[in-house]
Design a protein around this motif. Structure first.
Motif, short mmCIF file in Angstrom:
data_model
loop_
_atom_site.label_atom_id
_atom_site.label_comp_id
_atom_site.label_asym_id
_atom_site.label_seq_id
_atom_site.Cartn_x
_atom_site.Cartn_y
_atom_site.Cartn_z
N HIS A 107 0.83 -1.20 0.00
CA HIS A 107 0.00 0.00 0.00
C HIS A 107 0.87 1.26 0.00
CE1 HIS A 107 -1.72 2.68 3.39
NE2 HIS A 107 -2.22 3.16 2.28
N GLY B 269 -5.69 3.39 4.79
CA GLY B 269 -5.82 3.65 3.36
C GLY B 269 -5.23 4.98 2.95
N CYS C 79 -7.87 5.74 -5.09
CA CYS C 79 -8.03 5.31 -3.70
C CYS C 79 -7.20 4.03 -3.54
CB CYS C 79 -9.48 5.01 -3.37
SG CYS C 79 -10.54 6.46 -3.35
N LEU D 44 -6.13 0.93 -0.93
CA LEU D 44 -6.43 0.21 0.31
C LEU D 44 -5.44 -0.92 0.51
CD1 LEU D 44 -10.32 -0.19 0.12
CD2 LEU D 44 -9.05 1.30 1.66
N THR E 125 -2.14 -4.66 -2.42
CA THR E 125 -2.93 -3.43 -2.44
C THR E 125 -4.15 -3.60 -3.33
OG1 THR E 125 -0.92 -2.11 -2.16
CG2 THR E 125 -2.83 -0.97 -3.05
#
Length: 288
Positions: free
Chosen positions: A141, A205, A237, A239, A250
């Motif tokens: 991430h 996140g 986005c 996460l 990710t």
């Protein structure tokens, strides 16, 4: 408290219903482990919002901040907040924002969904087509976030930055973590427009969201003028992908938008889908 900190008592009342059959299998562990909802998510978000307010108002600053007036910081912070809220609203699936499958890439790794809306406040006039997809990446991430937020990497994956020089006109931190910041970027091939950018990350996140703004608008914001400007946000986005009880890669959602004026709605979907496909492959080549 006397040491300058705040003491927060958190009381949460949750009505839990089994909706797992309506969730994508990849999202079930994220929800169950508190990355989407629950105390873990709320506390993390509360911390981020508190720091964001303190830094945006100029109460705290970072040595790397550009010399921007307090009024300019506040106007830029208010505008980016509208941009982020608009982006999140565009991504959500609801009665108003209904997404339909449109997998034109013919690839199992990328399922494209589209929606169309007209008359959204705060957006340019016309019919808006939004294309989004969520993919698995094996990279962590943090690595994906660091790659996407680095302006020197933008020409590698962003079409409008390709073969262009990207430089930062202004930036200021919104958190003790210098990666959390608001910036305004100039791209050499764009004569009248700049990019407003916000990057934010915490343990649950991250996001990298940006929108084009006119140069004259940027100058007004620097002077502290709070104005309702039309924004068409794009972005990512990111996460942490949870496998069992551990972080494993990710999940990244990518969203692009286009205003339909001189082209048909179908043609607009094809154009923005192609842009998304090209961007996706360029990013995968580097971070996966």
């Amino acid at each position: 408290m006397q040491n300058g900190s705040s003491f927060v008592t958190w009381v949460e009342n949750v009505d839990v219903r089994d909706k797992t059959e309506e969730l994508h299998p990849k999202l079930i562990p994220i929800v169950e482990l508190g990355f989407a909802f629950g105390v873990r998510r709320w506390i993390s978000n509360l911390q981020v919002q508190a720091e964001h307010f303190i830094y945006s108002m100029g109460i705290n600053t970072s040595p790397s901040d550009s010399p921007i007036s307090l009024e300019g910081r506040r106007s830029l912070a208010i505008t980016t907040k509208r941009m982020v809220i608009s982006f999140c609203s565009d991504v959500c699936n609801s009665t108003y924002h209904h997404w339909s499958s449109s997998n034109k890439t013919r690839e199992k790794t990328m399922e494209v969904k589209t929606n169309k809306r007209m008359g959204d406040p705060g957006k340019p006039p016309g019919l808006h087509r939004t294309v989004g997809c969520t993919i698995d990446l094996i990279s962590s991430h943090n690595r994906v976030f660091d790659y996407l937020r680095d302006i020197h990497n933008r020409p590698q994956w962003e079409r409008i930055s390709s073969n262009s020089i990207v430089h930062e006109l202004a930036t200021f931190s919104t958190d003790p973590d210098p990666r959390n910041c608001i910036s305004v970027l100039a791209i050499s091939r764009l004569n009248n427009f700049l990019l407003l950018l916000e990057c934010s990350t915490d343990e649950t996140g991250s996001f990298v969201i940006f929108a084009p703004i006119k140069k004259a608008t940027f100058q007004s914001l620097l002077c502290g003028v709070d104005q309702e400007i039309q924004l068409m946000p794009f972005g990512f986005c990111i996460l942490p992908n949870v496998s069992g009880s551990i972080l494993d890669g990710t999940l990244r959602t990518m969203v692009f938008q286009i205003t339909v004026k001189s082209v048909s709605s179908k043609q607009a979907v094809e154009v923005v889908t192609q842009i998304g496909k090209e961007t996706l492959h360029k990013i995968i080549e580097v971070v996966n």
